[in-house]
Structure formats: structure tokens, C-alpha cells
Motif scaffolding. Sequence first.
Motif, PDB file in Angstrom:
ATOM      1  N   LEU A  37       0.833  -1.207   0.000  1.00  0.00           N
ATOM      2  CA  LEU A  37       0.000   0.000   0.000  1.00  0.00           C
ATOM      3  C   LEU A  37       0.867   1.257   0.000  1.00  0.00           C
ATOM      4  N   ARG A  38       1.897   1.261   0.809  1.00  0.00           N
ATOM      5  CA  ARG A  38       2.808   2.422   0.832  1.00  0.00           C
ATOM      6  C   ARG A  38       3.514   2.570  -0.513  1.00  0.00           C
ATOM      7  N   ALA A  39       3.907   1.461  -1.107  1.00  0.00           N
ATOM      8  CA  ALA A  39       4.551   1.510  -2.421  1.00  0.00           C
ATOM      9  C   ALA A  39       3.568   2.002  -3.478  1.00  0.00           C
ATOM     10  N   LEU A  40       2.302   1.600  -3.378  1.00  0.00           N
ATOM     11  CA  LEU A  40       1.284   2.066  -4.312  1.00  0.00           C
ATOM     12  C   LEU A  40       1.175   3.586  -4.277  1.00  0.00           C
ATOM     13  N   MET A  41       1.246   4.161  -3.097  1.00  0.00           N
ATOM     14  CA  MET A  41       1.194   5.623  -2.981  1.00  0.00           C
ATOM     15  C   MET A  41       2.366   6.270  -3.712  1.00  0.00           C
ATOM     16  N   GLU A  42       3.534   5.663  -3.652  1.00  0.00           N
ATOM     17  CA  GLU A  42       4.699   6.174  -4.379  1.00  0.00           C
ATOM     18  C   GLU A  42       4.498   6.049  -5.888  1.00  0.00           C
ATOM     19  N   VAL A  43       3.944   4.934  -6.322  1.00  0.00           N
ATOM     20  CA  VAL A  43       3.691   4.728  -7.753  1.00  0.00           C
ATOM     21  C   VAL A  43       2.654   5.738  -8.234  1.00  0.00           C
ATOM     22  N   GLU A  44       1.607   5.978  -7.438  1.00  0.00           N
ATOM     23  CA  GLU A  44       0.611   6.985  -7.805  1.00  0.00           C
ATOM     24  C   GLU A  44       1.243   8.365  -7.928  1.00  0.00           C
ATOM     25  N   ARG A  45       2.127   8.697  -7.010  1.00  0.00           N
ATOM     26  CA  ARG A  45       2.818   9.995  -7.057  1.00  0.00           C
ATOM     27  C   ARG A  45       3.634  10.092  -8.351  1.00  0.00           C
ATOM     28  N   PHE A  46       4.325   9.019  -8.710  1.00  0.00           N
ATOM     29  CA  PHE A  46       5.091   8.987  -9.959  1.00  0.00           C
ATOM     30  C   PHE A  46       4.164   9.188 -11.157  1.00  0.00           C
ATOM     31  N   ALA A  47       3.020   8.490 -11.155  1.00  0.00           N
ATOM     32  CA  ALA A  47       2.089   8.579 -12.272  1.00  0.00           C
ATOM     33  C   ALA A  47       1.546   9.997 -12.444  1.00  0.00           C
ATOM     34  N   ARG A  48       1.365  10.710 -11.327  1.00  0.00           N
ATOM     35  CA  ARG A  48       0.850  12.087 -11.384  1.00  0.00           C
ATOM     36  C   ARG A  48       1.936  13.113 -11.671  1.00  0.00           C
ATOM     37  N   SER A  49       3.173  12.692 -11.751  1.00  0.00           N
ATOM     38  CA  SER A  49       4.293  13.635 -11.881  1.00  0.00           C
ATOM     39  C   SER A  49       4.448  14.214 -13.281  1.00  0.00           C
ATOM     40  N   GLY A  50       3.631  13.781 -14.206  1.00  0.00           N
ATOM     41  CA  GLY A  50       3.741  14.285 -15.564  1.00  0.00           C
ATOM     42  C   GLY A  50       4.643  13.432 -16.439  1.00  0.00           C
ATOM     43  N   THR A  51       4.949  12.244 -15.982  1.00  0.00           N
ATOM     44  CA  THR A  51       5.806  11.338 -16.744  1.00  0.00           C
ATOM     45  C   THR A  51       5.137  10.884 -18.036  1.00  0.00           C
ATOM     46  N   ASP A  52       5.957  10.552 -19.009  1.00  0.00           N
ATOM     47  CA  ASP A  52       5.453   9.983 -20.255  1.00  0.00           C
ATOM     48  C   ASP A  52       5.321   8.462 -20.166  1.00  0.00           C
ATOM     49  N   VAL A  53       5.743   7.888 -19.058  1.00  0.00           N
ATOM     50  CA  VAL A  53       5.696   6.436 -18.877  1.00  0.00           C
ATOM     51  C   VAL A  53       4.273   6.033 -18.475  1.00  0.00           C
ATOM     52  N   PRO A  54       3.621   5.181 -19.260  1.00  0.00           N
ATOM     53  CA  PRO A  54       2.294   4.707 -18.857  1.00  0.00           C
ATOM     54  C   PRO A  54       2.419   3.796 -17.632  1.00  0.00           C
ATOM     55  N   VAL A  55       1.497   3.968 -16.681  1.00  0.00           N
ATOM     56  CA  VAL A  55       1.559   3.228 -15.418  1.00  0.00           C
ATOM     57  C   VAL A  55       0.341   2.317 -15.304  1.00  0.00           C
ATOM     58  N   PHE A  56       0.615   1.036 -15.073  1.00  0.00           N
ATOM     59  CA  PHE A  56      -0.426   0.031 -14.930  1.00  0.00           C
ATOM     60  C   PHE A  56      -0.199  -0.751 -13.650  1.00  0.00           C
ATOM     61  N   GLY A  57      -1.254  -1.358 -13.149  1.00  0.00           N
ATOM     62  CA  GLY A  57      -1.155  -2.173 -11.956  1.00  0.00           C
ATOM     63  C   GLY A  57      -1.853  -3.504 -12.136  1.00  0.00           C
ATOM     64  N   ILE A  58      -1.418  -4.454 -11.333  1.00  0.00           N
ATOM     65  CA  ILE A  58      -2.059  -5.763 -11.264  1.00  0.00           C
ATOM     66  C   ILE A  58      -2.322  -6.061  -9.793  1.00  0.00           C
ATOM     67  N   ASP A  59      -3.562  -6.408  -9.466  1.00  0.00           N
ATOM     68  CA  ASP A  59      -3.920  -6.826  -8.118  1.00  0.00           C
ATOM     69  C   ASP A  59      -3.604  -8.315  -8.003  1.00  0.00           C
ATOM     70  N   VAL A  60      -2.497  -8.635  -7.323  1.00  0.00           N
ATOM     71  CA  VAL A  60      -2.035 -10.032  -7.300  1.00  0.00           C
ATOM     72  C   VAL A  60      -2.913 -10.932  -6.446  1.00  0.00           C
ATOM     73  N   VAL A  61      -3.683 -10.367  -5.539  1.00  0.00           N
ATOM     74  CA  VAL A  61      -4.597 -11.178  -4.734  1.00  0.00           C
ATOM     75  C   VAL A  61      -5.779 -11.612  -5.596  1.00  0.00           C
TER      76      VAL A  61
END
Length: 64
Positions: A37-61
Amino acid sequence: MDGDDIQFLDSDAALEEILQLPYVLLYKHSTRCGTSLRALMEVERFARSGTDVPVFGIDVVRHQ
């Protein structure tokens, strides 16, 4: 769980599609793990940073 800037994948076909892109950030998230969950918050921050890298997630559960 879904961040506005992270698209969570819901099928093998969606995964295959994004793997055709030149580059992506693919985050494996576990809803049962506080560290994830804490790492997800970091990934969300990265995604909102204006990066050109598309960000995707997989719910492993959900997609075991």
C-alpha cells in the motif's frame, strides 16, 4: 484501490496489449500487504508527476 493515474489490468489480454508498448511501469499490488500500500502511494505519485511512462497495476490477490 484504483488510483486515477494507474490503470489496473483485469485480463490477460490487457496485459498482453501493454507488453507491446515500448516501455511501461507495471506495479504488482497486494491488497493484503501494508508495504504494498505504501509503495502504491509512491507509484501513484510517480504517475501524477507528468511522466510519459504509462503506469499500470495488477492486483495479485485478485488475479492469483
